[in-house]
Design a protein around this motif. Structure first.
Motif, PDB file in Angstrom:
ATOM      1  N   GLN A   1      -6.233 -39.846  27.894  1.00  0.00           N
ATOM      2  CA  GLN A   1      -6.437 -41.496  27.176  1.00  0.00           C
ATOM      3  C   GLN A   1      -5.992 -41.519  25.882  1.00  0.00           C
ATOM      4  O   GLN A   1      -5.235 -42.514  25.546  1.00  0.00           O
ATOM      5  N   TRP A   2      -6.548 -40.630  25.032  1.00  0.00           N
ATOM      6  CA  TRP A   2      -6.218 -40.798  23.634  1.00  0.00           C
ATOM      7  C   TRP A   2      -4.896 -40.355  23.208  1.00  0.00           C
ATOM      8  O   TRP A   2      -4.163 -40.779  22.316  1.00  0.00           O
TER       9      TRP A   2
ATOM     10  N   LEU B   1     -11.499 -41.729  16.876  1.00  0.00           N
ATOM     11  CA  LEU B   1     -10.387 -41.080  16.971  1.00  0.00           C
ATOM     12  C   LEU B   1      -9.207 -41.373  18.123  1.00  0.00           C
ATOM     13  O   LEU B   1      -8.028 -40.975  18.152  1.00  0.00           O
ATOM     14  N   SER B   2      -9.608 -42.417  18.815  1.00  0.00           N
ATOM     15  CA  SER B   2      -8.588 -42.631  19.841  1.00  0.00           C
ATOM     16  C   SER B   2      -7.493 -43.519  19.019  1.00  0.00           C
ATOM     17  O   SER B   2      -6.447 -44.006  19.573  1.00  0.00           O
ATOM     18  N   ARG B   3      -7.809 -44.049  17.919  1.00  0.00           N
ATOM     19  CA  ARG B   3      -6.807 -44.512  16.874  1.00  0.00           C
ATOM     20  C   ARG B   3      -5.830 -43.759  16.209  1.00  0.00           C
ATOM     21  O   ARG B   3      -4.760 -44.118  15.628  1.00  0.00           O
ATOM     22  N   LEU B   4      -6.180 -42.430  16.396  1.00  0.00           N
ATOM     23  CA  LEU B   4      -5.194 -41.632  15.508  1.00  0.00           C
ATOM     24  C   LEU B   4      -3.893 -41.364  16.400  1.00  0.00           C
ATOM     25  O   LEU B   4      -3.782 -41.536  17.484  1.00  0.00           O
TER      26      LEU B   4
ATOM     27  N   PRO C   1      -0.804 -39.741  18.183  1.00  0.00           N
ATOM     28  CA  PRO C   1      -1.119 -38.422  19.279  1.00  0.00           C
ATOM     29  C   PRO C   1      -0.784 -37.090  18.717  1.00  0.00           C
ATOM     30  O   PRO C   1      -1.315 -36.314  19.181  1.00  0.00           O
ATOM     31  N   ASP C   2       0.292 -37.040  17.824  1.00  0.00           N
ATOM     32  CA  ASP C   2       0.452 -35.904  17.156  1.00  0.00           C
ATOM     33  C   ASP C   2      -0.566 -35.275  16.344  1.00  0.00           C
ATOM     34  O   ASP C   2      -0.767 -33.863  16.096  1.00  0.00           O
ATOM     35  N   LEU C   3      -1.489 -36.063  15.859  1.00  0.00           N
ATOM     36  CA  LEU C   3      -2.548 -35.704  15.087  1.00  0.00           C
ATOM     37  C   LEU C   3      -3.852 -35.031  15.966  1.00  0.00           C
ATOM     38  O   LEU C   3      -4.614 -34.277  15.531  1.00  0.00           O
ATOM     39  N   LEU C   4      -3.768 -35.712  17.240  1.00  0.00           N
ATOM     40  CA  LEU C   4      -4.796 -35.272  18.242  1.00  0.00           C
ATOM     41  C   LEU C   4      -4.333 -33.793  18.948  1.00  0.00           C
ATOM     42  O   LEU C   4      -5.197 -33.058  19.251  1.00  0.00           O
TER      43      LEU C   4
ATOM     44  N   SER D   1      -5.349 -28.454  21.650  1.00  0.00           N
ATOM     45  CA  SER D   1      -4.692 -27.027  21.621  1.00  0.00           C
ATOM     46  C   SER D   1      -5.845 -26.125  21.399  1.00  0.00           C
ATOM     47  O   SER D   1      -6.016 -24.940  22.285  1.00  0.00           O
ATOM     48  N   ALA D   2      -6.565 -26.098  20.138  1.00  0.00           N
ATOM     49  CA  ALA D   2      -7.643 -25.125  19.922  1.00  0.00           C
ATOM     50  C   ALA D   2      -8.879 -25.088  20.889  1.00  0.00           C
ATOM     51  O   ALA D   2      -9.369 -24.078  21.279  1.00  0.00           O
TER      52      ALA D   2
END
Length: 458
Positions: free
Chosen positions: A283-284, A414-417, A419-422, A427-428
């Motif tokens: 979703q995010w 966080l949903s407003r960040l 996609p490349d910042l999430l 990944s971690a």
């Protein structure tokens, strides 16, 4: 305890209890972003899941011990009553602190549902058939979990996320009717002193452990670590002197018991990591709706159902089960590496589901076969305590890994960040889970080599 109740009657009576408990864990995952937006949860969003798991995990051994003393059905009634009261409070919540408090109340009841249902199965069904019925129970567990993401997405988009809690009321009422009509014979009482000091310290140790793992904890880590050390030391001292301890030391000497508790903990850690964080990523980061992400998660839960059902049937038919644990963790490890690399995610979800589905029935047989009848309530509850603790720890570890890779100052929505910042956070998370799955496989292989997983008896 030998019962004249038929296995089919027992199964039909506890199946709804298990459905109620498992539905609650998965139905909340897809509406999480909507709940967070409406209640302004920010970085504390995952506490909607963690609060329930923490409370349910902390009280789980108490249900097992108290059911040994006062009867399974009495404790099931108490558990369902608290669960339904918490569900009403959740549905009426108007802010995040109220919702979290209601989730704790709900967890205090939910902690006894699945654990006592599994204990009823262990009480009344011969060891050779336990694998088969654990497969059936695991299938109910997984089918309910399949319905969870779909219902959560549907209610959120068509009605309100509050309906994910209202739905518990009719299901809970029917469960109370069935268990009180069919399982009264299981209300056997045993006179003994309850280890209240040990129970309180065990709850404290569990709570402090989960708070220490959470990046959103209000207290500094050094204070939590010190408090945990003191509580753990007191728990050890109290349990060594207790007449009837909440943590019987002799259970540690049973063949395969401790390693089974550890492995079931790791399996649920992996399961909840996928259940909570994959819908958030969809979703995010990928822009899917709640119902779309819920539909994809159905693949995972269907495959858990298939793995549990087929594995349980094969165990009941052949009596062989050890290899299922190794195969299960092997599939889960491969699948989580695939998800990390964003390669064939739907196929990877299928592999992960089948693998984790194979693990639970096999480990349940090990524990059922190892426990003497007088310790079955507390022994099965501690086994399920490990399972629930794994789910809570899994969410906490994932939250820690995810926020570790987030940009500084990203504690809001966080949903407003972008996609490349999430992406680094997700990944971690998947790298950490893949490494844990690999560790679980290594532990399983070492246990098999040392013959720590006992053979099934007739």
């Amino acid at each position: 305890m030998t019962s004249k109740i038929s296995p089919k009657t027992i199964f039909s009576s506890v199946a709804l209890v298990i459905a109620l408990g498992s539905l609650e864990k998965s139905i909340v995952t897809t509406p999480l972003p909507m709940i967070g937006a409406e209640l302004h949860a920010g970085a504390a969003l995952t506490w909607v899941v963690t609060a329930y798991l923490l409370a349910a995990t902390a009280v789980l051994p108490l249900y097992g011990k108290l059911s040994d003393l006062f009867g399974r059905v009495r404790m099931l009634n108490i558990g369902i009553g608290l669960f339904l009261a918490g569900s009403v409070a959740c549905a009426l919540s108007q802010d995040l602190p109220t919702l979290l408090a209601a989730r704790v109340l709900q967890g205090l009841g939910g902690g006894g549902l699945i654990a006592l249902a599994f204990t009823v199965i262990a009480d009344t069904i011969p060891p050779r058939e336990v694998g088969k019925y654990q497969g059936y129970i695991s299938a109910v567990y997984a089918v309910s979990s399949i319905a969870g993401p779909l219902l959560g997405g549907y209610f959120t988009e068509q009605l309100s996320w509050r309906w994910i809690f209202w739905i518990n009321l009719p299901l809970g009422a029917l469960a109370v009717f069935l268990i009180n009509r069919n399982l009264k014979q299981l209300n056997v009482r045993r006179h003994s002193r309850f280890d209240w000091k040990g129970a309180g310290l065990l709850i404290t140790v569990t709570t402090l452990t989960l708070l220490l793992l959470s990046p959103e904890a209000a207290l500094p880590a050094v204070w939590l670590s010190a408090a945990l050390g003191v509580a753990l030391l007191l728990l050890i001292l109290i349990e060594r002197r207790a007449h009837d301890p909440i943590l019987p030391a002799h259970l540690a000497r049973l063949p395969g018991y401790l390693v089974s508790v550890l492995l079931v903990m790791l399996s649920q850690l992996l399961m909840f990591a996928v259940l909570v964080y994959l819908p958030l990523q969809m979703q995010w980061q990928k822009g899917m709706s709640a119902s779309e992400s819920g539909a994809i998660m159905v693949i995972f839960m269907i495959c858990i159902t298939a793995g549990a059902f087929v594995g349980g049937k094969l165990i009941g038919r052949t009596g062989h089960y050890k290899s299922f644990v190794a195969v299960g963790f092997g599939l889960a490890a491969v699948a989580l590496w695939q998800i990390h690399f964003d390669a064939w995610v739907r196929l990877a979800l299928g592999f992960a589901g089948i693998g984790l589905g194979l693990v639970l029935p096999a480990l349940s047989v090990v524990v059922q076969n190892a426990l003497p009848r007088e310790d079955r309530g507390i022994g099965m509850s501690l086994f399920n305590f490990g399972r629930e603790l794994g789910g809570a720890v899994g969410v906490a570890i994932c939250s820690m890994l995810f926020h570790f890779r987030m940009p500084a100052g990203s504690d809001g929505d966080l949903s407003r960040l972008a996609p490349d910042l999430l992406a680094p956070g997700f990944s971690a998370t998947y790298i950490g889970m893949a490494l844990i799955a690999t560790l679980a496989l290594i532990i399983t292989l070492l246990a098999l080599k040392r013959h720590e997983l006992a053979s099934i008896s007739a």
